[in-house]
Write an enzyme that holds these catalytic residues in place. Structure first.
Site, PDB file in Angstrom:
ATOM      1  N   ASP A   1       0.843  -1.183   0.000  1.00  0.00           N
ATOM      2  CA  ASP A   1       0.000   0.000   0.000  1.00  0.00           C
ATOM      3  C   ASP A   1       0.889   1.248   0.000  1.00  0.00           C
ATOM      4  O   ASP A   1       1.890   1.304   0.715  1.00  0.00           O
ATOM      5  CB  ASP A   1      -0.882  -0.023   1.252  1.00  0.00           C
ATOM      6  CG  ASP A   1      -1.906   1.082   1.252  1.00  0.00           C
ATOM      7  OD1 ASP A   1      -2.761   1.083   0.352  1.00  0.00           O
ATOM      8  OD2 ASP A   1      -1.850   1.945   2.146  1.00  0.00           O
TER       9      ASP A   1
ATOM     10  N   GLU B   1       1.468   0.291  -4.946  1.00  0.00           N
ATOM     11  CA  GLU B   1       0.974   1.562  -5.472  1.00  0.00           C
ATOM     12  C   GLU B   1       2.155   2.527  -5.537  1.00  0.00           C
ATOM     13  O   GLU B   1       2.696   2.904  -4.495  1.00  0.00           O
ATOM     14  CB  GLU B   1      -0.074   2.157  -4.520  1.00  0.00           C
ATOM     15  CG  GLU B   1      -1.349   1.360  -4.411  1.00  0.00           C
ATOM     16  CD  GLU B   1      -2.319   2.013  -3.423  1.00  0.00           C
ATOM     17  OE1 GLU B   1      -3.469   2.245  -3.811  1.00  0.00           O
ATOM     18  OE2 GLU B   1      -1.935   2.294  -2.278  1.00  0.00           O
TER      19      GLU B   1
END
Ligand code: CA
Length: 652
Positions: free
Chosen positions: A335, A366
């Site tokens: 994340d 990400e």
């Protein structure tokens, strides 16, 4: 107490680094038949008391022990007794203040993670765990993003009541819609769909759901409390620390047995609260602070973990290795990877490769952050612009492909190539090559399709179906279905690793909601009845997924892969290209592919030169390749559709 900046200065001093960095990986509790040892890194504590409890919450300590300070700021205590199932926390005195903390290195905990638990991990292994193995990799990795609770919450899924929303639901075979015995739900549905990887949304212990609260409490779980412990609300008994561990292992074992690899969504970039076990045991060591004293908040969640600090980097590295080793996790989705640093990501990659073989465990994330972060020293953030500095087996979510296909995820009214935007043809052509072919000016671009996650929907932002509804008001369901099929056929004929949000394949809706992280479970749950109702769309995905594994020209993840894409032709609303579909093994049904994307509302005719061309997939049917029919001279591409042609190999 020192200010954040004073702490930071202290931790950056050569004296601190020389004296207090600890490079062994035995922090936390080790508990076996030969005894139990406790080790806590807290270099600034003047004293540490270990409190032992019989329960994971409430009651008072049954024993308090003064821990001994060893070298490198490590406090320790050990006993020849096996303390499996004993709960504990610490009372620390730091700069005259007394603070209670659970163990940042805990491997087990009580309800809501407030107290840690000593655990003999061998006692948490389900039967057959020692022979649990990940299934062999398929020609393509197709990742299905799934939340533990969403998967089995809706009564339509037919799971036993007591397992709804739990890890245990993943151990149920042969569930059917309302238990009708006919229409598969759950694991059988996923198997039929053909996906290869299940990506479970955060499943370490997080703080936003009360584990003793109402069963329908819901959160995505991007708020870590105990990084190395499974979340309790997904277990049948969060009050007994060993149960969640065993049940999560059972989930993974069951997924492996049914042919799925398991990816875990990990959130090392921030913690639930700044008042964390990190902060209580080593004030400000694990967090970033700007030079003016402001707490760094690039996560938009109130704090940023300082991945570039030595002890923090080791913590994250060891945590990833722990999940891989103890829980047999096959891949990690980071994340806000843009808040972690390139060095750490490459170190993790190398450590996983050394242990398990090159690229065997997946890594991607990400490549962005929510805001500016106060990364220290020469550390380089693992942002999209730095993808070229990351190992070729570290991937990134490709927002460029996502937005080119269906329009900006953040500007919800903006359409993309399929839903009416003009001028997207170049971006679509680059999406096909997973953005690997560099502009001459680009410095460190994508190295190979192995670095690209090709997708159009994830848990964040609107679902694909909702985005289509948003950008095409007044259209009927038939047109949305057509465009949903087109979106799928388009990104599934791009290079890169394929990824989609659970339910994209049946037109999943959250009624337009962009951020459902704490929305009621009734909005977030997988609607199995809808999966059945929209089974035609599911069938279309199934056909595409199965076809993909026969297309080595698109599955190729090597640096040479983009060279397989030839004769790209662009005109308004349409892109076509050829793919060299030769396989390393020499075995391929179709030596060349011709793929046409037509986003206009007009039927198009494309020339087909030469012999042996067959239709593999059109806008209506993705299963044509099973009994292909010949085309010669020209082929018709329906409005708003993708046409895939294959040239039969001479040998076949
Ligand atoms: Ca929790």
């Amino acid at each position: 107490m020192k200010t954040a900046l004073e702490w930071k200065k202290y931790y950056s001093s050569p004296e601190f680094r020389e004296q207090y960095l600890y490079d062994k990986n035995d922090l936390g509790v080790s508990c076996t038949d030969s005894g139990t040892s406790f080790k806590l890194w807290s270099p600034s504590a003047d004293s540490v008391t270990l409190n032992l409890y019989q329960e994971g919450s409430g009651g008072s300590a049954c024993r308090s022990i003064a821990m001994e300070r060893g070298p490198h700021g490590v406090w320790q205590w050990s006993t020849s007794r096996k303390l499996h199932g004993v709960y504990y926390d610490f009372l620390l005195s730091i700069e005259g203040e007394t603070v209670r903390s659970a163990d940042p290195w805990a491997k087990a905990c009580g309800v809501n993670g407030r107290r840690s638990m000593a655990v003999d991990l061998r006692e948490t292994d389900p039967e057959g765990w020692e022979t649990d193995r990940a299934p062999v990799n398929m020609p393509e990795q197709i990742i299905y993003e799934l939340h533990v609770k969403e998967f089995s919450w809706d009564p339509s899924c037919g799971f036993p009541e007591k397992y709804r929303g739990k890890y245990k639901a993943f151990t149920c075979e042969d569930t059917t819609l309302y238990n009708d015995g006919v229409h598969p739900t759950g694991l059988r549905y996923l198997k039929d769909l053909g996906i290869t990887h299940v990506q479970i949304m955060p499943s370490y212990d997080y703080g936003s759901v009360d584990e003793e609260g109402r069963p329908d409490e819901f959160n995505w779980g991007y708020d870590p409390v105990n990084y190395n412990v499974p979340e309790g609300s997904y277990s049948t008994d969060p009050a007994h620390g060993e149960v969640r561990i065993r049940e999560m292992k059972e989930m993974i074992q069951s997924l492996h047995a049914r042919g799925f690899r398991v990816i875990m969504d990990v959130v090392y970039n921030h913690t639930y609260s700044l008042d964390s076990w990190f902060q209580r045991t080593a004030p400000w060591y694990f967090y970033r602070v700007f030079d003016d004293g402001r707490v760094s908040n690039g996560s938009a969640c109130g704090n940023d973990v300082a991945s570039e600090r030595e002890m923090c980097a080791s913590y994250i590295l060891e945590s990833v290795l722990y999940w891989a080793e103890e829980y047999h996790i096959d891949g990690f989705r980071f994340d806000l990877m843009g808040l972690l640093d390139v060095d750490l990501m490459n170190r993790i990659r190398k450590a996983l490769d050394d242990r398990y073989g090159r690229g065997e465990k997946m890594m991607f994330g990400e490549p962005w952050a929510a805001d500016e972060t106060a990364m220290e020293g020469n550390a380089v953030p693992a942002l999209k612009k730095n993808i070229g500095l990351l190992d070729e087996n570290i991937g990134m979510f490709c927002d460029d492909t996502r937005d080119a296909v269906k329009g900006s995820a953040l500007k919800i009214w903006k359409p993309g190539f399929i839903n009416g935007a003009s001028g997207k043809e170049d971006a679509i052509a680059r999406s096909v090559e997973a953005w690997c072919r560099k502009d001459p000016e680009e410095q460190a671009g994508v190295k190979a399709p192995s670095q690209v996650i090709t997708y159009v929907s994830a848990h964040d932002n609107q679902t694909l179906w909702d985005k289509l509804a948003e950008t095409l008001p007044g259209t009927d369901e038939a047109e949305r279905m057509r465009l949903n099929r087109m979106a799928a056929a388009l990104y599934m004929t791009c290079q890169g690793t394929l990824f989609f949000l659970s339910g994209e394949e049946f037109g999943r809706t959250k009624n337009g909601l962009e951020d459902s992280y704490n929305a009621p479970i009734r909005i977030n749950r997988i609607d199995w009845e809808k999966a059945w109702k929209n089974r035609d769309l599911v069938e279309y995905y199934k056909g595409l997924i199965a076809l993909r594994s026969h297309l080595p020209g698109l599955c190729d993840k090597s640096e040479q892969a983009p060279g397989r894409i030839r004769e790209i032709s662009k005109q308004e609303g349409a892109v076509s290209f050829l793919v060299d579909n030769s396989a390393p093994s020499g075995k391929t049904a179709w030596e060349t592919l011709k793929i046409v994307y037509n986003s206009t509302r007009e039927e198009q005719t494309v020339p087909v030169e030469g012999e042996r061309w067959v239709v593999l997939c059109d806008g209506e049917d993705s299963g044509l390749w099973k009994e292909p029919h010949y085309v010669k001279g020209k082929a018709v591409v329906y409005p708003q559709s993708v046409l895939i042609l294959g040239k039969l190999s001479r040998a076949s």
